[in-house]
Design an enzyme around this catalytic site. Sequence first.
Site, PDB file in Angstrom:
ATOM      1  N   ALA A  14     -30.381   4.974  37.189  1.00  0.00           N
ATOM      2  CA  ALA A  14     -31.545   4.513  37.722  1.00  0.00           C
ATOM      3  C   ALA A  14     -32.595   5.439  37.234  1.00  0.00           C
ATOM      4  O   ALA A  14     -33.842   5.448  37.928  1.00  0.00           O
ATOM      5  CB  ALA A  14     -31.639   4.187  39.115  1.00  0.00           C
ATOM      6  N   ALA A  15     -32.370   6.023  36.168  1.00  0.00           N
ATOM      7  CA  ALA A  15     -33.322   7.072  35.859  1.00  0.00           C
ATOM      8  C   ALA A  15     -34.529   6.479  35.464  1.00  0.00           C
ATOM      9  O   ALA A  15     -35.746   6.679  35.782  1.00  0.00           O
ATOM     10  CB  ALA A  15     -33.001   7.787  34.613  1.00  0.00           C
ATOM     11  N   GLY A  16     -34.703   5.418  34.508  1.00  0.00           N
ATOM     12  CA  GLY A  16     -35.897   4.578  34.372  1.00  0.00           C
ATOM     13  C   GLY A  16     -36.706   3.917  35.460  1.00  0.00           C
ATOM     14  O   GLY A  16     -37.738   4.008  35.335  1.00  0.00           O
ATOM     15  N   ASP A  17     -35.906   3.546  36.134  1.00  0.00           N
ATOM     16  CA  ASP A  17     -36.575   2.795  37.506  1.00  0.00           C
ATOM     17  C   ASP A  17     -36.948   3.702  38.288  1.00  0.00           C
ATOM     18  O   ASP A  17     -38.353   3.667  38.813  1.00  0.00           O
ATOM     19  CB  ASP A  17     -35.748   1.709  38.255  1.00  0.00           C
ATOM     20  CG  ASP A  17     -35.323   0.672  37.320  1.00  0.00           C
ATOM     21  OD1 ASP A  17     -35.962   0.086  36.438  1.00  0.00           O
ATOM     22  OD2 ASP A  17     -34.319   0.132  37.712  1.00  0.00           O
TER      23      ASP A  17
HETATM   24  P1  ADP Z   1     -34.011   4.033  30.923  1.00  0.00           P
HETATM   25  O1  ADP Z   1     -33.031   4.273  32.125  1.00  0.00           O
HETATM   26  O2  ADP Z   1     -34.899   2.890  31.192  1.00  0.00           O
HETATM   27  O3  ADP Z   1     -33.379   3.784  29.582  1.00  0.00           O
HETATM   28  P2  ADP Z   1     -34.503   6.911  30.152  1.00  0.00           P
HETATM   29  O4  ADP Z   1     -33.384   6.667  29.962  1.00  0.00           O
HETATM   30  O5  ADP Z   1     -35.652   6.834  29.186  1.00  0.00           O
HETATM   31  O6  ADP Z   1     -34.856   5.096  30.883  1.00  0.00           O
HETATM   32  O7  ADP Z   1     -35.037   7.797  31.338  1.00  0.00           O
HETATM   33  C1  ADP Z   1     -36.430   7.650  31.963  1.00  0.00           C
HETATM   34  C2  ADP Z   1     -36.769   9.163  32.346  1.00  0.00           C
HETATM   35  O8  ADP Z   1     -35.918   9.700  32.981  1.00  0.00           O
HETATM   36  C3  ADP Z   1     -36.939   9.955  31.193  1.00  0.00           C
HETATM   37  O9  ADP Z   1     -38.453  10.192  30.354  1.00  0.00           O
HETATM   38  C4  ADP Z   1     -36.686  11.256  31.296  1.00  0.00           C
HETATM   39  O10 ADP Z   1     -37.939  12.053  32.129  1.00  0.00           O
HETATM   40  C5  ADP Z   1     -35.729  11.240  32.839  1.00  0.00           C
HETATM   41  N1  ADP Z   1     -34.264  11.433  32.322  1.00  0.00           N
HETATM   42  C6  ADP Z   1     -33.641  10.634  31.846  1.00  0.00           C
HETATM   43  N2  ADP Z   1     -32.371  11.087  31.422  1.00  0.00           N
HETATM   44  C7  ADP Z   1     -32.500  12.296  31.805  1.00  0.00           C
HETATM   45  C8  ADP Z   1     -31.400  13.505  31.845  1.00  0.00           C
HETATM   46  N3  ADP Z   1     -30.219  13.565  31.491  1.00  0.00           N
HETATM   47  N4  ADP Z   1     -32.020  14.635  32.439  1.00  0.00           N
HETATM   48  C9  ADP Z   1     -33.293  14.746  32.666  1.00  0.00           C
HETATM   49  N5  ADP Z   1     -34.172  13.658  32.903  1.00  0.00           N
HETATM   50  C10 ADP Z   1     -33.675  12.538  32.446  1.00  0.00           C
END
Ligand code: ADP
Length: 293
Positions: free
Chosen positions: A233-236
């Site tokens: 759920a990083a993006g959300d």
């Molecule tokens: P989605 O899940 O929609 O594909 P992302 O993968 O681009 O979105 O992640 C959204 C944000 O979460 C990134 O811009 C970053 O700030 C953070 N993020 C994602 N993955 C990591 C990681 N492995 N370590 C630290 N921050 C992360």
Amino acid sequence: MDLVAQVASAPRRGETVAGRSFTTVPGGKGANQAIAATRSGSAVSMIGAVGDDAFGAGLREALAASGVDVTGLRTAATPTGTAHIVVDDEGGNAIVVVPGANATVTALTEDDERRIARAQALLLQLETPLEGVLSAARAAHAHGVRTVLTPAPVPVEPLPDELLGLIDLLVPNEHEAAALSGKADPHEAAAALLERVPEVVVTLGAAGSLYAARGAEPVTVPAVRVRAVDTTAAGDTFVGALCTAYAEGRTVPEAMAWASAASALAVQRPGASSSMPDRTEITQFATKEVPAS
Ligand code: ADP
């Protein structure tokens, strides 16, 4: 509701395989982002629909328990939207999404319109029909409410110009940015998208996020370096926290730095909405970890 089966390798057509485990995980981009925004300090009212079934009741309860106002969440006479996910031992997955009740959100009620009118910001996704999304964006525009769109999932048809014309801030991940613009490079994609929206944030996973606005130099905000155990759920989490800070009047790059602290906390824990940090945690971590860009 996400229905997740873990298997050694995914079945081919006509084949039956034994799964190792099965879990149901409350999901949906709108629901996850509503919870992320609430945890990060916003008062969130969600407009959407669940079905008249056990999944619908469970999702409504989970949202309410997280502090989301669910009075605008309808119960439709169709099954709750589901994602059927098969995850294999190599980490690959195959997913069937059945929109179910989500497909019924095609128009706003008067109450929905009032909710939008008194909001600081409207946060939209594309897991409900475009007509409904467009009506909400029109209502926000009419009431001077700022609008943020996560263009996911990217529709097969191009997004209508009218919708993008009503959006203040577009927040695609790099794949969505490429699909919408036809440009693989995120800088080029952001530049192309600026022809249709005034401000864009492209999220780049562990590489951080990129901000582009008309008439300004692009800004890159690095991700916080952490040991990620589950980036579900990083993006959300990022978008929910970003929207909170944006609605509070912070600049978009400031909001991105704060949102990257929120998502860095979330990726260090397993789970989707259960891994999302609260406001105090985000602020402490942001002060400690995030370099001023
Ligand atoms: P989605 O899940 O929609 O594909 P992302 O993968 O681009 O979105 O992640 C959204 C944000 O979460 C990134 O811009 C970053 O700030 C953070 N993020 C994602 N993955 C990591 C990681 N492995 N370590 C630290 N921050 C992360």
